[in-house]
Design a protein around this motif. Structure first.
Motif, PDB file in Angstrom:
ATOM      1  N   TYR A 217      42.290 102.692  11.025  1.00 50.00           N
ATOM      2  CA  TYR A 217      42.402 103.151   9.634  1.00 50.00           C
ATOM      3  C   TYR A 217      41.077 102.959   8.893  1.00 50.00           C
ATOM      4  CZ  TYR A 217      44.461 103.900   5.028  1.00 50.00           C
ATOM      5  OH  TYR A 217      44.761 104.385   3.784  1.00 50.00           O
ATOM      6  N   ALA A 218      40.398 101.827   9.177  1.00 52.48           N
ATOM      7  CA  ALA A 218      39.112 101.569   8.527  1.00 52.48           C
ATOM      8  C   ALA A 218      38.080 102.605   8.936  1.00 52.48           C
ATOM      9  CB  ALA A 218      38.623 100.160   8.886  1.00 52.48           C
ATOM     10  N   ALA A 219      38.139 103.059  10.167  1.00 57.00           N
ATOM     11  CA  ALA A 219      37.201 104.084  10.629  1.00 57.00           C
ATOM     12  C   ALA A 219      37.359 105.351   9.801  1.00 57.00           C
ATOM     13  CB  ALA A 219      37.439 104.364  12.113  1.00 57.00           C
ATOM     14  N   ILE A 220      38.607 105.746   9.530  1.00 56.59           N
ATOM     15  CA  ILE A 220      38.870 106.966   8.754  1.00 56.59           C
ATOM     16  C   ILE A 220      38.354 106.818   7.333  1.00 56.59           C
ATOM     17  CG2 ILE A 220      40.700 108.446   7.828  1.00 56.59           C
ATOM     18  CD1 ILE A 220      42.363 107.582  10.333  1.00 56.59           C
ATOM     19  N   LEU A 221      38.598 105.664   6.733  1.00 60.10           N
ATOM     20  CA  LEU A 221      38.153 105.441   5.362  1.00 60.10           C
ATOM     21  C   LEU A 221      36.632 105.410   5.257  1.00 60.10           C
ATOM     22  CD1 LEU A 221      40.674 102.691   4.189  1.00 60.10           C
ATOM     23  CD2 LEU A 221      40.797 105.169   3.834  1.00 60.10           C
ATOM     24  N   THR A 222      35.992 104.903   6.324  1.00 64.48           N
ATOM     25  CA  THR A 222      34.531 104.771   6.290  1.00 64.48           C
ATOM     26  C   THR A 222      33.842 106.118   6.287  1.00 64.48           C
ATOM     27  OG1 THR A 222      34.770 102.680   7.504  1.00 64.48           O
ATOM     28  CG2 THR A 222      32.576 103.612   7.393  1.00 64.48           C
ATOM     29  N   TYR A 223      34.519 107.163   6.759  1.00 68.71           N
ATOM     30  CA  TYR A 223      33.937 108.508   6.695  1.00 68.71           C
ATOM     31  C   TYR A 223      33.633 108.890   5.253  1.00 68.71           C
ATOM     32  CZ  TYR A 223      34.469 109.805  11.604  1.00 68.71           C
ATOM     33  OH  TYR A 223      34.337 109.904  12.955  1.00 68.71           O
ATOM     34  N   ASP A 224      34.511 108.485   4.330  1.00 70.87           N
ATOM     35  CA  ASP A 224      34.274 108.783   2.921  1.00 70.87           C
ATOM     36  C   ASP A 224      33.051 108.029   2.402  1.00 70.87           C
ATOM     37  OD1 ASP A 224      36.481 110.440   2.911  1.00 70.87           O
ATOM     38  OD2 ASP A 224      37.838 108.821   2.297  1.00 70.87           O
ATOM     39  N   ASP A 225      32.913 106.758   2.833  1.00 73.46           N
ATOM     40  CA  ASP A 225      31.748 105.970   2.417  1.00 73.46           C
ATOM     41  C   ASP A 225      30.464 106.561   2.989  1.00 73.46           C
ATOM     42  OD1 ASP A 225      32.951 103.506   1.012  1.00 73.46           O
ATOM     43  OD2 ASP A 225      34.106 103.607   2.881  1.00 73.46           O
ATOM     44  N   LEU A 226      30.569 107.048   4.207  1.00 76.12           N
ATOM     45  CA  LEU A 226      29.394 107.656   4.834  1.00 76.12           C
ATOM     46  C   LEU A 226      28.963 108.902   4.085  1.00 76.12           C
ATOM     47  CD1 LEU A 226      27.345 107.862   7.138  1.00 76.12           C
ATOM     48  CD2 LEU A 226      29.090 109.053   8.491  1.00 76.12           C
ATOM     49  N   ALA A 227      29.923 109.692   3.637  1.00 74.69           N
ATOM     50  CA  ALA A 227      29.599 110.944   2.930  1.00 74.69           C
ATOM     51  C   ALA A 227      28.822 110.665   1.652  1.00 74.69           C
ATOM     52  CB  ALA A 227      30.876 111.703   2.632  1.00 74.69           C
ATOM     53  N   LYS A 228      29.114 109.540   1.003  1.00 76.87           N
ATOM     54  CA  LYS A 228      28.464 109.218  -0.259  1.00 76.87           C
ATOM     55  C   LYS A 228      26.999 108.798  -0.086  1.00 76.87           C
ATOM     56  CE  LYS A 228      32.850 107.626  -2.229  1.00 76.87           C
ATOM     57  NZ  LYS A 228      33.600 106.441  -2.725  1.00 76.87           N
ATOM     58  N   THR A 229      26.642 108.445   1.143  1.00 77.03           N
ATOM     59  CA  THR A 229      25.277 107.965   1.366  1.00 77.03           C
ATOM     60  C   THR A 229      24.266 109.098   1.447  1.00 77.03           C
ATOM     61  OG1 THR A 229      25.540 107.987   3.791  1.00 77.03           O
ATOM     62  CG2 THR A 229      26.130 105.947   2.614  1.00 77.03           C
ATOM     63  N   TYR A 230      24.758 110.350   1.602  1.00 74.71           N
ATOM     64  CA  TYR A 230      23.839 111.483   1.751  1.00 74.71           C
ATOM     65  C   TYR A 230      23.316 111.901   0.382  1.00 74.71           C
ATOM     66  CZ  TYR A 230      24.986 112.112   6.676  1.00 74.71           C
ATOM     67  OH  TYR A 230      25.129 111.931   8.030  1.00 74.71           O
TER      68      TYR A 230
ATOM     69  N   ALA B  43      34.845 115.551  12.446  1.00 74.20           N
ATOM     70  CA  ALA B  43      34.925 114.214  13.052  1.00 74.20           C
ATOM     71  C   ALA B  43      35.985 113.368  12.363  1.00 74.20           C
ATOM     72  CB  ALA B  43      33.556 113.536  12.972  1.00 74.20           C
ATOM     73  N   ARG B  44      36.023 113.472  11.035  1.00 68.97           N
ATOM     74  CA  ARG B  44      37.023 112.702  10.282  1.00 68.97           C
ATOM     75  C   ARG B  44      38.429 113.159  10.649  1.00 68.97           C
ATOM     76  NH1 ARG B  44      39.809 113.998   5.882  1.00 68.97           N
ATOM     77  NH2 ARG B  44      40.664 112.309   4.574  1.00 68.97           N
ATOM     78  N   ARG B  45      38.653 114.472  10.734  1.00 70.42           N
ATOM     79  CA  ARG B  45      39.976 114.981  11.057  1.00 70.42           C
ATOM     80  C   ARG B  45      40.396 114.587  12.475  1.00 70.42           C
ATOM     81  NH1 ARG B  45      39.647 121.085   8.356  1.00 70.42           N
ATOM     82  NH2 ARG B  45      39.712 120.348   6.189  1.00 70.42           N
ATOM     83  N   GLU B  46      39.457 114.609  13.399  1.00 72.68           N
ATOM     84  CA  GLU B  46      39.761 114.172  14.764  1.00 72.68           C
ATOM     85  C   GLU B  46      40.161 112.703  14.772  1.00 72.68           C
ATOM     86  OE1 GLU B  46      36.344 114.995  17.114  1.00 72.68           O
ATOM     87  OE2 GLU B  46      36.615 117.187  17.054  1.00 72.68           O
ATOM     88  N   SER B  47      39.511 111.937  13.917  1.00 69.38           N
ATOM     89  CA  SER B  47      39.832 110.506  13.832  1.00 69.38           C
ATOM     90  C   SER B  47      41.256 110.297  13.312  1.00 69.38           C
ATOM     91  CB  SER B  47      38.827 109.803  12.921  1.00 69.38           C
ATOM     92  OG  SER B  47      39.035 108.417  12.903  1.00 69.38           O
TER      93      SER B  47
END
Length: 592
Positions: free
Chosen positions: A500-513, A528-532
């Motif tokens: 679950y943390a992996a899925i949530l971290t995709y959102d945090d990653l998006a904000k870094t761009y 990648a997020r949807r596959e997760s």
């Protein structure tokens, strides 16, 4: 009556006539006496004897019997009594020689079967003086001089003993006692502190002796004499020469293969070398000595002896430095890891906590599975070292994780305008940031997992590594490690949390761009997020988070007009009995 008889050993021909005469005379007198007493008594002989020589000599039965059993203790006691009571000095000396020889041959240690040393010395000296006073030639004078020298030394007059030994060597250069006398002379000089003469005498013995019986002891004592004279380099060379006498010590870790008396000699010799090194530059001097003698086959023994010497003196830091020096100079030697362990133990014994942790970090870095050292180990050796690495990697990972959490709490407090009173501000500024601590913790946990190999405990370690990476702001790596924690071993306690943390971290990653992701990157990130999410639902269908994730994903597909995916995902969401009414309504609406 007839019986077999054996002639007596003492029935010599010269006495046979006399014996027969006495025998005949006795028989004759007996017959005459009985003839007067009774006329009817008659003696008849079948064969008439012609002369005395015809009579057979007397015979007795002789049986060979074994000699009586006499114990060696009894023999020794008789010799001791003879030594103490004999009037002749020569007899005393001979008796003493027999006593000493028998005790040596039969390895007798009992004090009851020996002569009192003081009494022995007095008698030997008195006997020597009697022989000198008599003016008679004594063919074993060299033995007597040697014994008197020994007795004189025992009485405490070492200088006079040396003079007597010099006399022996000068008068009897071919005596079998010359080598030992030269050695005793050197020992005498050493005892009285005349180290220059002692060294010269040891060298003379090593040069001119006919046998090597005293060579090893001479080299050993020569090393000590040179040390006493502050000729440290020469002392070191002689001490190494002592070790060279034992081929089994080459590349050895200890000297247990030697006999007990040899072990004592080698241990004391290593003690001398340790003193030499400690008086100079420790490991540098050790390495310099090995270069001068042309080999380093005793390196471990020398470093270990110096380490133990410092440890015995409670010089914990010096001991640890010596251990580290070995690992630096011999990084690929298999047993180098033991020296690294010695450093850790030494700091621990001295309660140097910071240095102890640093030593653990050093061990992991020097001998870990990504090091040249590890690459040179065989499978059996890796089996020995692996548990040590696992132990310290786990400790270090946990240490930095705790430090990370503490630093994070401090930073949050400062950001909120609070004041940290636990430590002075000066100390706070010197501490590493929680980002650096988090990254270090993650690295140790990841190496721990790699070192363990297949292991049921890896899931928990991966989760902690991912958490640390997340705190460090390394979201890409965090996602990867979260997913490893979730799906490589899905049965552990933190598996659902990791996925679950992996899925949530995709959102945090998006904000870094910054600026925002380009179209290609954004598409890749979305997929990648949807596959997760789909992977999470597959592995953890009964998890509380699964219905919401599926419902949200169905909504995304619907918004993109991907109605087939929206229908299948929403249908899967409707199958979850744990879903709330709101989620069921939303999923049902999309599905419809």
């Amino acid at each position: 009556m007839s019986r077999q008889i054996v002639p007596s050993a003492f029935s010599a021909r010269s006495h046979s006539g006399q014996c027969m005469f006495v025998l005949l005379f006795t028989l004759f007198m007996s017959a005459a006496h009985f003839s007067h007493a009774t006329e009817s008594f008659m003696v008849e002989m079948k064969t008439e004897l012609q002369k005395i020589g015809d009579i057979k000599p007397a015979f007795i039965v002789y049986k060979d019997k074994p000699l009586p059993q006499v114990s060696i203790n009894y023999v020794l006691k008789r010799y001791i009594k003879l030594f103490e009571t004999a009037q002749s000095p020569i007899v005393k000396i001979d008796a003493l020689n027999r006593i000493n020889n028998l005790r040596a041959k039969y390895e007798l240690e009992s004090k009851k079967l020996s002569v009192d040393p003081m009494k022995q010395s007095q008698i030997v000296l008195e006997s020597y003086q009697q022989i000198i006073d008599s003016g008679e030639f004594y063919q074993r004078m060299d033995e007597l001089i040697y014994l008197t020298a020994k007795a004189t030394a025992f009485m405490g007059n070492t200088e006079d003993a040396i003079k007597r030994l010099k006399l022996l060597v000068g008068l009897y250069p071919r005596s079998l006692l010359v080598d030992e006398s030269m050695f005793r002379m050197a020992e005498g000089y050493f005892e009285v502190g005349d180290y220059a003469n002692a060294a010269a005498q040891y060298k003379k013995l090593l040069t001119f002796s006919q046998q090597d019986h005293f060579h090893l002891k001479s080299k050993y004592k020569l090393a000590w004499a040179e040390f006493r004279l502050d000729r440290l380099e020469e002392a070191g060379k002689q001490a190494i020469a002592v070790l060279d006498a034992f081929p089994v010590l080459a590349d050895a870790l200890n000297f247990s293969a030697l006999e007990d008396n040899q072990q004592d000699l080698v241990e004391d010799n290593l003690r001398l070398l340790s003193i030499l090194f400690s008086k100079q530059e420790d490991a540098r001097t050790l390495e310099a000595l090995q270069a001068k003698v042309g080999h380093s086959k005793y390196a471990y023994l020398l470093y270990d002896a110096l380490f133990r010497s410092y440890l015995a003196q409670d010089r914990f830091q010096d001991a640890a430095k010596v251990a580290h020096a070995y690992t630096d100079n011999y990084p690929t030697k298999y047993h180098a890891y033991e020296m690294a362990l010695n450093a850790i133990k030494s700091y621990n014994a001295g309660k140097f906590d910071i240095q102890e942790w640093q030593a653990k970090e050093y061990l992991v870095a020097r001998f870990g599975i990504n090091s040249p050292y590890w690459a040179g180990l065989n499978a059996e050796q890796q089996t020995v070292v692996r548990p040590i690495l696992i132990e310290y990697l786990l400790e270090l990972g946990h240490l930095y994780y705790v430090k990370m959490q503490t630093a994070y709490e401090k930073q949050q407090l400062l950001a909120a305008g609070g004041k940290n009173t636990s430590q002075p501000a000066a100390i706070q500024t010197k501490e590493p940031s929680f980002h650096a601590l988090a990254k270090q913790s993650a690295e140790y946990y990841l190496e721990l997992v790699e070192t363990r190999g297949e292991n049921r405990m890896n899931g928990a370690s991966l989760f902690l590594a991912a958490e640390a990476l997340f705190k460090a702001g390394e979201y890409k790596r965090a996602i990867n490690v979260y997913e490893r924690a979730a799906y490589e071993q899905p049965g552990h306690a933190d598996a659902v949390k990791s996925g679950y943390a992996a899925i949530l971290t995709y959102d945090d990653l998006a904000k870094t761009y910054k600026p925002a992701m380009d179209a290609v990157t954004a598409e890749s990130h979305k997929n990648a997020r949807r596959e997760s999410i789909e992977r999470f639902a597959k592995y953890f269908p009964g998890a509380n988070e699964t219905p919401a994730l599926l419902s949200g994903l169905a909504s995304e597909f619907f918004a993109e007009n991907n109605f087939m995916k929206a229908e299948s995902v929403s249908r899967e969401a409707l199958s979850k009995t744990s879903a709330s009414l709101e989620l069921l309504y939303a999923s049902g609406l999309i599905n419809a």
